[in-house]
Structures are given as C-alpha cells and as structure tokens.
Design a protein around this motif. Structure first.
Motif: not given
Length: 281
Positions: A110, A130, A133, A154, A173
């Motif tokens: 992040l 982001v 992840i 992302s 996201i």
C-alpha cells in the motif's frame, strides 16, 4: 487519540534561545527508539525515528522526516511501514506534507504519495495505491475461515478526511488475473437453498467459483457505513456443466462488522443475494 499499553522509549531534547533582534527561538528533537502503543483505531509496533523540529514555537520540521514501524495493525496488518514527511505551520494551521508512506500487506504494498494534509481543514484528499495484494493471504490475515481464495489484487482508494469526518470516494480494487473463490456458508447453506432454484445454484457455484472477473468497489460517506460492491464473473465446473455466472453483491456496514460477518459465514445471506445474480448467456 488516547494511547494504551505504551512500551519503549521516547527521548525529547531541545534548546531555547533569545536575541533582541529575532526574539525567542526554540528547536528540538523527538526520538522514538523504538516505541509501541495501541489506540482505538490501530496498534503500532516498534515505531522508530527522530523528528527534527527547527522551530518549536510555530511547530516546523526540516523538510524530510523519516519514521518507520515494524507493524501497524487495524483490521489487517501492515508491515515494514515507512513514512517520509515534513511539518510546517501556515496561517490556517499545521500542514503535513507527505512525500511517501508505504507498507507491505499480504504479499503486496500500500502506498500514499505526494499528499498535503491541513490538520484544521474541513477535508483533505489523498489516494492509497494498492499493488499486488494476495487475496488468499489477505483472507488468512482476516481469519475468514469460511471464505478463501486465490488471486492478485491491485487498485486505488481515494480518501477524504478532516474535521468533516472520514470518507472513501469510489475506490476500486480488482484481480489482475483469473483466480478462485471458495465460500462455505455452513449451516446457512440449507436455508438458502430452500429459497428457490436460482438461490440454490448460486450457493453451489460459490463453493468453488473460478472467476475471470473480480472487482470490489469501496465507498464510505463521512459519518456513514462502508459499502463493498462486489462484481464476480466466472463459473463452477461442477454446476450446470460450467455454465457462466455473473454476481453483483453489495455489503454494507462498518469494516469490523463486515469482516466479522465473513468470518462467521453470515455475510452472504438470502437478503443480500436475492436478485443479485444472473446466469450469463
């Protein structure tokens, strides 16, 4: 914010001077070496760094200050946090200029960059980026035993915060590639399947859903509840010979309540799912 379970060492040093031409002066340093504490919003472990105040009377630091923390935990854990910023005092109050704030979460990062925060302002804008992840690792961190999955996420989350409150404005996201989602509804499964054929197919599909699209919209008005708008497209190979499904699922509540619902397997109820699914043709 109130602090609890504070542990570690904080060292404050300063000098005060006076000259007839310039008046009183004061400067100093605040060093965390390291310092851990809890607040109602988050737990901070091993905060380390030195703040160099070039003026204590009108609080102002040198331009680039550096703080790090081993971990910051709110709902999920953010590791190896680094904050680079400067503090100045302007006519309308203190201003924090953040050049970069980063942290590692669930295999990704992040980041917030180039944000100017006026502490007395009604509203400040900043965007959290982001990147990379892991959905599986994130769900493990959240301890959602009834929901698991794979995929890499992302996106960006625009924030507004200040005296008017905290808001999230149309964050998005999404998965960067196809993956899988497994939802175990436990004791709720039988009840949901009695709601009709469409609901029964939906419940079965979510048990082993191979998605080609996973997108989560995130919004929260100031003073209101969080809304997660989840879009899913894909199929379960064992349901209708792999016929494609499209889901639109909306969950609303504070973040802690949403996570608790997922942990308990109660986040997807008949009221949430009914009318929120279609079979793609």
């Amino acid at each position: 914010a109130s602090l609890a379970k504070a542990k570690g060492r904080v060292v404050a040093e300063g000098t005060v001077g006076y000259a007839p031409a310039s008046g009183a002066t004061a400067r100093g340093q605040l060093t965390f070496e390291p310092f851990s504490f809890e607040t109602p919003q988050a737990n901070v472990e091993d905060l380390t760094g030195t703040l160099d105040f070039v003026d204590l009377l009108q609080p102002r630091t040198a331009p680039r200050q550096n703080l790090t923390a081993k971990r910051v935990t709110a709902v999920a854990a953010l590791d190896d946090v680094a904050l680079h910023f400067g503090l100045a005092m302007e006519d309308d109050g203190p201003v924090v200029a953040i050049s970069e704030a980063t942290g590692d979460m669930a295999g990704g990062t992040l980041a917030l960059r180039d944000a100017t925060l006026r502490l007395g302002a009604t509203s400040n804008a900043a965007t959290v980026e982001v990147n990379g992840i892991s959905l599986g690792r994130l769900l493990e961190q959240l301890r959602t035993e009834n929901v698991s999955g794979t995929g890499i996420l992302s996106g960006s989350i625009p924030l507004r915060f200040g005296t008017a409150g905290f808001a999230v404005e149309n964050g998005k996201i999404q998965a960067q590639e196809p993956g899988a989602l497994h939802v175990n509804l436990g004791s709720a499964k039988e009840t949901l399947e009695k709601q009709g054929q469409a609901m029964s197919l939906m419940v079965q599909a979510l048990e082993d859903f191979h998605y080609t699209l996973l997108e989560v919209g995130v919004s929260r008005p100031a003073g209101g509840d969080m809304t997660l708008a989840i879009k899913l497209e894909g199929m379960n190979p064992a349901v209708l010979d792999g016929h494609p499904f499209r889901f639109n699922i909306n969950l609303t509540g504070n973040l802690e309540r949403l996570v608790a619902a997922l942990r308990a397997g109660t986040g997807l109820t008949a009221g949430v799912l009914e009318g929120a699914v279609g079979l793609t043709r």
